[in-house]
Design a protein around this motif. Sequence first.
Motif, PDB file in Angstrom:
ATOM      1  N   GLY A   1       8.875  -2.876   1.930  1.00  0.00           N
ATOM      2  CA  GLY A   1       7.698  -3.450   2.754  1.00  0.00           C
ATOM      3  C   GLY A   1       7.524  -5.154   2.461  1.00  0.00           C
ATOM      4  O   GLY A   1       8.201  -5.399   1.416  1.00  0.00           O
ATOM      5  N   THR A   2       6.723  -5.594   2.997  1.00  0.00           N
ATOM      6  CA  THR A   2       6.184  -6.932   2.802  1.00  0.00           C
ATOM      7  C   THR A   2       4.897  -7.137   2.300  1.00  0.00           C
ATOM      8  O   THR A   2       4.296  -6.659   3.123  1.00  0.00           O
ATOM      9  CB  THR A   2       6.639  -8.053   3.766  1.00  0.00           C
TER      10      THR A   2
ATOM     11  N   ARG B   1       0.752  -1.137  -0.145  1.00  0.00           N
ATOM     12  CA  ARG B   1      -0.012   0.072  -0.067  1.00  0.00           C
ATOM     13  C   ARG B   1       1.032   1.153  -0.022  1.00  0.00           C
ATOM     14  O   ARG B   1       1.484   1.643   1.051  1.00  0.00           O
ATOM     15  CB  ARG B   1      -0.917  -0.067   1.413  1.00  0.00           C
ATOM     16  N   ALA B   2       0.967   1.903  -1.280  1.00  0.00           N
ATOM     17  CA  ALA B   2       1.917   2.883  -1.306  1.00  0.00           C
ATOM     18  C   ALA B   2       1.326   3.822  -2.523  1.00  0.00           C
ATOM     19  O   ALA B   2       1.538   3.046  -3.623  1.00  0.00           O
ATOM     20  CB  ALA B   2       3.368   2.825  -1.489  1.00  0.00           C
TER      21      ALA B   2
ATOM     22  N   GLY C   1       1.017   2.102   3.709  1.00  0.00           N
ATOM     23  CA  GLY C   1       0.453   1.038   4.522  1.00  0.00           C
ATOM     24  C   GLY C   1       1.307   0.609   5.974  1.00  0.00           C
ATOM     25  O   GLY C   1       2.648   1.077   5.762  1.00  0.00           O
ATOM     26  N   ALA C   2       0.838  -0.129   6.705  1.00  0.00           N
ATOM     27  CA  ALA C   2       1.379  -0.375   7.797  1.00  0.00           C
ATOM     28  C   ALA C   2       2.708  -1.290   7.568  1.00  0.00           C
ATOM     29  O   ALA C   2       2.331  -2.319   6.616  1.00  0.00           O
ATOM     30  CB  ALA C   2       0.415  -1.247   8.903  1.00  0.00           C
ATOM     31  N   GLY C   3       3.564  -1.238   8.187  1.00  0.00           N
ATOM     32  CA  GLY C   3       4.912  -2.125   7.741  1.00  0.00           C
ATOM     33  C   GLY C   3       5.522  -1.422   6.463  1.00  0.00           C
ATOM     34  O   GLY C   3       6.467  -2.183   6.310  1.00  0.00           O
ATOM     35  N   VAL C   4       5.223  -0.493   6.012  1.00  0.00           N
ATOM     36  CA  VAL C   4       5.960  -0.102   4.676  1.00  0.00           C
ATOM     37  C   VAL C   4       6.842   1.112   5.186  1.00  0.00           C
ATOM     38  O   VAL C   4       6.423   1.931   5.959  1.00  0.00           O
ATOM     39  CB  VAL C   4       4.824   0.690   3.717  1.00  0.00           C
ATOM     40  N   ALA C   5       8.145   0.684   5.009  1.00  0.00           N
ATOM     41  CA  ALA C   5       9.112   1.726   5.679  1.00  0.00           C
ATOM     42  C   ALA C   5       9.800   2.653   4.636  1.00  0.00           C
ATOM     43  O   ALA C   5       9.886   2.282   3.362  1.00  0.00           O
ATOM     44  CB  ALA C   5      10.302   0.819   6.127  1.00  0.00           C
ATOM     45  N   VAL C   6       9.905   3.767   4.985  1.00  0.00           N
ATOM     46  CA  VAL C   6      10.617   4.796   4.080  1.00  0.00           C
ATOM     47  C   VAL C   6      12.084   4.697   4.195  1.00  0.00           C
ATOM     48  O   VAL C   6      12.820   4.885   5.206  1.00  0.00           O
ATOM     49  CB  VAL C   6      10.340   6.409   4.550  1.00  0.00           C
ATOM     50  N   GLU C   7      12.628   4.149   2.933  1.00  0.00           N
ATOM     51  CA  GLU C   7      14.053   4.083   2.760  1.00  0.00           C
ATOM     52  C   GLU C   7      14.813   5.329   2.575  1.00  0.00           C
ATOM     53  O   GLU C   7      15.955   5.632   2.953  1.00  0.00           O
ATOM     54  CB  GLU C   7      14.436   2.959   1.696  1.00  0.00           C
ATOM     55  N   GLN C   8      14.194   6.177   1.946  1.00  0.00           N
ATOM     56  CA  GLN C   8      14.775   7.491   1.275  1.00  0.00           C
ATOM     57  C   GLN C   8      13.650   8.575   1.060  1.00  0.00           C
ATOM     58  O   GLN C   8      12.495   8.103   0.528  1.00  0.00           O
ATOM     59  CB  GLN C   8      15.556   7.066  -0.062  1.00  0.00           C
ATOM     60  N   ARG C   9      13.801   9.681   1.514  1.00  0.00           N
ATOM     61  CA  ARG C   9      12.856  10.975   1.377  1.00  0.00           C
ATOM     62  C   ARG C   9      13.696  11.920   0.277  1.00  0.00           C
ATOM     63  O   ARG C   9      15.007  12.096   0.561  1.00  0.00           O
ATOM     64  CB  ARG C   9      12.511  11.457   2.615  1.00  0.00           C
ATOM     65  N   TYR C  10      12.979  12.533  -0.362  1.00  0.00           N
ATOM     66  CA  TYR C  10      13.522  13.742  -1.054  1.00  0.00           C
ATOM     67  C   TYR C  10      13.647  14.928   0.198  1.00  0.00           C
ATOM     68  O   TYR C  10      13.080  15.033   1.242  1.00  0.00           O
ATOM     69  CB  TYR C  10      12.572  14.332  -1.947  1.00  0.00           C
ATOM     70  N   GLY C  11      14.881  15.796  -0.205  1.00  0.00           N
ATOM     71  CA  GLY C  11      15.304  16.664   0.865  1.00  0.00           C
ATOM     72  C   GLY C  11      14.410  17.680   0.807  1.00  0.00           C
ATOM     73  O   GLY C  11      13.380  18.083   0.174  1.00  0.00           O
ATOM     74  N   GLY C  12      14.562  18.564   1.926  1.00  0.00           N
ATOM     75  CA  GLY C  12      13.564  19.781   2.144  1.00  0.00           C
ATOM     76  C   GLY C  12      13.755  20.739   0.930  1.00  0.00           C
ATOM     77  O   GLY C  12      12.828  21.503   0.474  1.00  0.00           O
TER      78      GLY C  12
END
Length: 830
Positions: A792-793, A708-709, A751-762
């Motif tokens: 995520g899984t 879920r993303a 969704g639950a369990g979906v981790a953010v590995e990388q974000r865009y900077g400010g």
Amino acid sequence: MRRPLLAVVLAAAALVVAPVHASAQPTSPGVNREPGNGPERNETATLDSAFQARQVQSQGENQADRHQGYPRRTKLRTYPDNPADKSAKLGLAPYHSLAPKLNALQQRSDRVSVEVVGQSGLGRDLYLVTLTAPESPAETRVQERFRASIEEGRTVPEGLYKAPIWINNNIHGDEWEGTDGSLRVIEHLATSNDRETRELLRRSRIYFNLTANPDGRVAGTRANAAGFDLNRDFVTSSQPENRAMQDIVERTQPVMMLDQHGYVPNTLIEPTTPPHGQNYDFDLYIKHGYANALLMEKAVQALGHPEAAKPEIPFRDYPVGEWDGWAPIYTAQYAMYHGAVSYTIEIPLRVNRGDYESQPVEELRRRSRINTDVVEATIRTTLDYVDDNRRSLIANQTEMFRRGAAGEAQRFIPDGFVPGFGPEDRFSTEFPRAYVITDDRSAPAAARLVDQLVRHDVRVERAQRPFTLGGKRYQAGSYVVDMHQPKRGLANVMLEQGSDISDKAPVMYDISGWSHRLLWGASVDVHQRGQLRFDGKPVTAAAPTGHVGAAPGADLALALTDQKDVSAVNDLLNRGLELRRQDDGTVVVPARDRAAAKEVADRYGVRFTTAKPGGVALQRMTVAAAVSADELQVLRESGFDVRTISAAVLNAGFDWSRVDVLYVGAGLNHSQLNATAKAALDDFLRRGGVVTRGATGSRFNTDARLLRATPVAGWESANGVVNVVNGTGPVGTGALPHSFVYSPLWFTDLGAGVAVEQRYGGTVLAAGHWRAREDGTGGQDAAAGQAAVVSGTAATGAKVVLFGTEPMFRDHPKGLYAQVARALFWAGTR
């Protein structure tokens, strides 16, 4: 100044006719792109069949060196007649006819020399044809000394140096006629006995790269056999054909060059629109660049062909950004950094793609004859221009190199310097005093970057003793790029961050941001000023970097920070070694396999340290990949076993039994799968992993109901180097603080369990071009802080990674490849 009315008219015309800057579906008003160079690269998968054409047998190498005299006669091997050669239908020279023509000319004339300067991806010879008056080896050595003196910024005796001119042809395989126009000129120069020709060749060397893309010429494709657009590859030089062209321009150091393309109605002749590259000494380029363009325009008009009656000069005729000269990825723009006044020429009448199939043969041949006339006219005009202005052009090139060696500031160019020059044309930079490259982040990456710089004729020194610069202490062995050097513009365009030029132009032709410093994985410090004192030795190749640092009897650890690390791991897995993967992505080699680790350390330049306990078994990964050509090259060069797929391949029946992970980047639409293919895929998803990239990948994730993303698309033409903030998961750990985007995505509603590995900077964009759409959506502000890469899984049990960035774009952002590998290893490990 450019007249706004003319700009409006031309912008409107761009919607009616599709010039070479065009794609079938423009993503922004007034700008078009060639197929395969925009977001549509997500739509077509590259399959193994495209790479399985039987290689032409390669044999024999040219033995000439820089000091051998002229003529340099090479007995060229000949190729069997190939009735499938696409050029023959147009009445043009098929590739197999070139060697016999050139062999015969070499026998007839002592003014023509042919050298084989490399082979194409399929092994076809690349011909460099030189026209000049005969020279003894001693005379050639004098010419080479003059060339070297000019590169040092030193004046050479007037009238003694032969002005070098380079004509590049057929870099896009289905833009054929440059080769044929050049053949006309070559034959005339080789055989004509008029005084004008003899004097021209006494004063000049004229170099023809007869066909830069013979595989594409034969197949009738824009790209080379590997699926790469060669006119996007110059500062990356990932393709053999590009490396040959790079060698030609460095070796010949032309004062002027033409790159012959097609097809733009009426003919297009550069100079470009702004933005112009900020690292050029643009005053030295534009004064001759515009003058010869006007003469080429007149020559084309004088042919009397109605189809070429009104040539277009982008600098004069186009709106800002529609045919820019910003990126160093194109032949003409790259050649400028080697001292050339250079042009892209676009001949007028389309004979490729749909026209090749739909037009009668006689009409295609009529068009090709006109196109060949245009090529010949631009070459002849350029030869005359160089001959008439040779002293000024040589002085011009000498001055460019002198400014670089002296570290002088770029010149301010006033309005009206040439007709139409105004504030919109003014781009400049402040060159730093030096760059220092260390292996603090990755030893293989540092060595690769140094070798790349040296290969491009950038001067690098290796410190023999520790030294201090800008208050920082550097160890012996650090590499220094002293920016007081002749080709400082090329050094800087490869190493600088670049600029956010979103506000400088409403549209851009292609990528607008790149940086070997930020994207290739090495540690590079920039020193804007300060006294540069160190004991250095010129570098011809980077020093070996491989090392095994753990004590005998200890398990060995390899952190995956570079593609070379990945290649080493896959090499060891292919040998059947039992490796372990730890939570942070580090790979562990058992102590008993120390000898194998030492071998791959030496082979790939990687460094092993002492391992910590723990980790799960890591197996050899087989990847089913729906990919673009660039992604396929990266995955295979990284050592992965790749099985290329598409929706059609899956529908025809595909054996998933030996596949560990699915990679989706292009050409796989879940909704197009038949029931049997979906069932087989679902079965795989209960045991295998998935990694996706871009719009095609995120759509697949949604349709297959994996994570879920919700994907959110940025402006379709946005591209460049972005600032990112890394997470601590299996993919974000150890990643670079910068990434690359083209048609960027981000993910919301996780969704639950979906981790953010990388974000865009400010602040999102470090360098490039990224605007909001007309409705205000898709801009940098909307992307700031959003998830760029997630993991995520899925409910099926599949481990999934989604990339909204472009970590393998055109084999360029080499420091990002290890991030993809970590995603594949994590997703494919149970």
